[in-house]
Scaffold this motif. Structure first.
Motif, PDB file in Angstrom:
ATOM      1  N   ASN B  87       0.848  -1.130  -0.073  1.00 20.22           N
ATOM      2  CA  ASN B  87      -0.032   0.107   0.002  1.00 20.22           C
ATOM      3  C   ASN B  87       0.890   1.395   0.261  1.00 20.22           C
ATOM      4  O   ASN B  87       0.598   2.039  -0.690  1.00 20.22           O
ATOM      5  N   HIS B  88       1.914   1.412   0.836  1.00 18.56           N
ATOM      6  CA  HIS B  88       2.645   2.398   0.987  1.00 18.56           C
ATOM      7  C   HIS B  88       3.586   2.480  -0.309  1.00 18.56           C
ATOM      8  O   HIS B  88       3.601   3.856  -0.885  1.00 18.56           O
ATOM      9  N   LEU B  89       3.831   1.734  -0.843  1.00 20.19           N
ATOM     10  CA  LEU B  89       4.755   1.750  -2.171  1.00 20.19           C
ATOM     11  C   LEU B  89       3.946   2.218  -3.336  1.00 20.19           C
ATOM     12  O   LEU B  89       4.251   3.180  -4.090  1.00 20.19           O
ATOM     13  N   GLU B  90       2.688   1.850  -3.297  1.00 19.65           N
ATOM     14  CA  GLU B  90       1.697   2.272  -4.097  1.00 19.65           C
ATOM     15  C   GLU B  90       1.517   3.840  -4.046  1.00 19.65           C
ATOM     16  O   GLU B  90       1.349   4.459  -5.103  1.00 19.65           O
ATOM     17  N   ARG B  91       1.103   4.200  -2.929  1.00 18.30           N
ATOM     18  CA  ARG B  91       0.899   5.617  -2.600  1.00 18.30           C
ATOM     19  C   ARG B  91       2.223   6.410  -2.827  1.00 18.30           C
ATOM     20  O   ARG B  91       2.046   7.502  -3.813  1.00 18.30           O
ATOM     21  N   ILE B  92       3.354   6.178  -2.613  1.00 18.92           N
ATOM     22  CA  ILE B  92       4.867   6.911  -2.860  1.00 18.92           C
ATOM     23  C   ILE B  92       4.527   7.075  -4.617  1.00 18.92           C
ATOM     24  O   ILE B  92       5.020   7.953  -5.101  1.00 18.92           O
ATOM     25  N   SER B  93       4.384   5.861  -5.165  1.00 18.65           N
ATOM     26  CA  SER B  93       4.172   5.827  -6.621  1.00 18.65           C
ATOM     27  C   SER B  93       3.571   6.890  -7.164  1.00 18.65           C
ATOM     28  O   SER B  93       3.757   7.599  -8.326  1.00 18.65           O
ATOM     29  N   LYS B  94       2.284   6.808  -6.838  1.00 17.62           N
ATOM     30  CA  LYS B  94       1.093   7.774  -7.293  1.00 17.62           C
ATOM     31  C   LYS B  94       1.575   9.038  -6.834  1.00 17.62           C
ATOM     32  O   LYS B  94       1.228  10.011  -7.740  1.00 17.62           O
ATOM     33  N   GLU B  95       2.328   9.446  -5.853  1.00 20.69           N
ATOM     34  CA  GLU B  95       2.475  10.829  -5.537  1.00 20.69           C
ATOM     35  C   GLU B  95       3.911  11.260  -6.225  1.00 20.69           C
ATOM     36  O   GLU B  95       3.866  12.648  -6.490  1.00 20.69           O
ATOM     37  N   ILE B  96       4.671  10.396  -6.568  1.00 20.78           N
ATOM     38  CA  ILE B  96       5.955  10.883  -7.242  1.00 20.78           C
ATOM     39  C   ILE B  96       5.876  11.040  -8.847  1.00 20.78           C
ATOM     40  O   ILE B  96       6.636  11.690  -9.341  1.00 20.78           O
ATOM     41  N   LYS B  97       5.085  10.253  -9.468  1.00 20.67           N
ATOM     42  CA  LYS B  97       5.010  10.181 -10.843  1.00 20.67           C
ATOM     43  C   LYS B  97       4.580  11.333 -11.480  1.00 20.67           C
ATOM     44  O   LYS B  97       5.477  11.716 -12.449  1.00 20.67           O
ATOM     45  N   PRO B  98       3.831  12.174 -10.866  1.00 24.15           N
ATOM     46  CA  PRO B  98       3.445  13.477 -11.947  1.00 24.15           C
ATOM     47  C   PRO B  98       4.934  14.319 -11.880  1.00 24.15           C
ATOM     48  O   PRO B  98       5.224  15.212 -12.775  1.00 24.15           O
ATOM     49  N   ILE B  99       5.596  13.983 -10.620  1.00 28.83           N
ATOM     50  CA  ILE B  99       6.852  15.270 -10.748  1.00 28.83           C
ATOM     51  C   ILE B  99       8.035  14.747 -11.264  1.00 28.83           C
ATOM     52  O   ILE B  99       8.659  15.255 -12.226  1.00 28.83           O
ATOM     53  N   ILE B 100       8.020  13.075 -11.702  1.00 35.35           N
ATOM     54  CA  ILE B 100       8.976  12.653 -12.270  1.00 35.35           C
ATOM     55  C   ILE B 100       8.812  13.068 -14.025  1.00 35.35           C
ATOM     56  O   ILE B 100       9.444  13.337 -14.534  1.00 35.35           O
ATOM     57  N   ALA B 101       7.541  13.144 -14.214  1.00 35.96           N
ATOM     58  CA  ALA B 101       7.203  13.271 -15.769  1.00 35.96           C
ATOM     59  C   ALA B 101       7.429  14.796 -15.893  1.00 35.96           C
ATOM     60  O   ALA B 101       8.054  15.044 -16.979  1.00 35.96           O
ATOM     61  N   GLU B 102       7.055  15.545 -14.904  1.00 30.47           N
ATOM     62  CA  GLU B 102       7.461  16.961 -15.159  1.00 30.47           C
ATOM     63  C   GLU B 102       9.101  17.208 -15.341  1.00 30.47           C
ATOM     64  O   GLU B 102       9.625  17.754 -16.458  1.00 30.47           O
TER      65      GLU B 102
END
Lengths: 127, 127
Positions: B87-102
């Motif tokens: 769960n935590h890994l999934e949450r971190i992934s969702k949070e970090i993804k848009p910033i990596i895309a940027e």
DNA sequence: CGTTTGTTCTATACTATATAGAACAATTCT
DNA sequence: AGAATTGTTCTATATAGTATAGAACAAACG
């Protein structure tokens, strides 16, 4: 259009649109020099208000990812050949820092975080 | 307390408090089993309202970083010995993804992003 | 036993988000 | 040249989120 908005999330739909457009550019679906749809047509496509799309476009302009030509349209900026600018790097750092701190708190090591980041980059470019 | 709130930023002060507390834990300034100050005393320290601190604490509880014992106090959770949960890994992934895309859109390569992440981890742990 | 604790309630004020419709002037297309 | 499209600007409304204030409660703590 490659955009999926979920109004039931607790992230404002204009912010979701900003992220989705950034991801579309990151994955190469849109590229430097391309025009974005007009605020009216994209709003109609997504079933949202013109002003909401306009807000998202201005957020992208504030991030210097697109430029808006009044009475004409929005164009995606091309990458400078000399890499990311200092301002942009500082902004990315500020945005990513609290999430990395959260990852550390939840027990991730440096190598775990780097692996996750690499995986996410692949996911974005491959989608 | 190692907390700096800037009300003039466009990030809500309760969210700033959440991030600052997470960073304090990440840097080892606070650790598993430690108690957080009471909502009243921290609010007095930071010059903000009790309910605002309470909101930040509940956000940390939602993230499973602390637990709140009613009528007693807030305690920082210890790390499970078997690494980060799904769960935590999934949450971190969702949070970090848009910033990596940027970051990609602004011209960063995979190696640039990994270097930045490593630098930020050092910054957090060393501050 | 008195203090402190998080919780709950009512209230107020301000900001942010989202939609709606109209009008404008410049650009674009035919 | 004329018609359509464009982003902009304005007023208006509704809802949700943020932040503060004060009071009261019952459980926990020393």
């Amino acid at each position: 259009m490659f955009i999926q908005i979920e109004p039931e999330l607790d992230i404002p739909i204009y912010a979701q649109l900003v992220s989705q457009l950034i991801e579309a550019i990151a994955r190469g679906n849109l590229t430097g020099g391309d025009s974005l749809p007009s605020v009216r047509s994209l709003a109609a496509d997504l079933g949202m208000n013109m002003h909401t799309v306009n807000k998202a476009y201005h957020e992208l302009e504030r991030k210097e990812i697109i430029r808006i030509v009044p009475k004409s349209g929005a164009i995606i900026n091309s990458l400078p050949q000399d890499g990311i600018s200092g301002n942009h790097l500082e902004r990315i750092s500020k945005e990513i820092k609290p999430i990395i701190a959260e990852a550390i708190v939840l027990g991730m090591e440096t190598k775990d975080i780097n692996k996750l980041v690499t995986t996410i980059i692949s996911t974005i470019k491959g989608e």
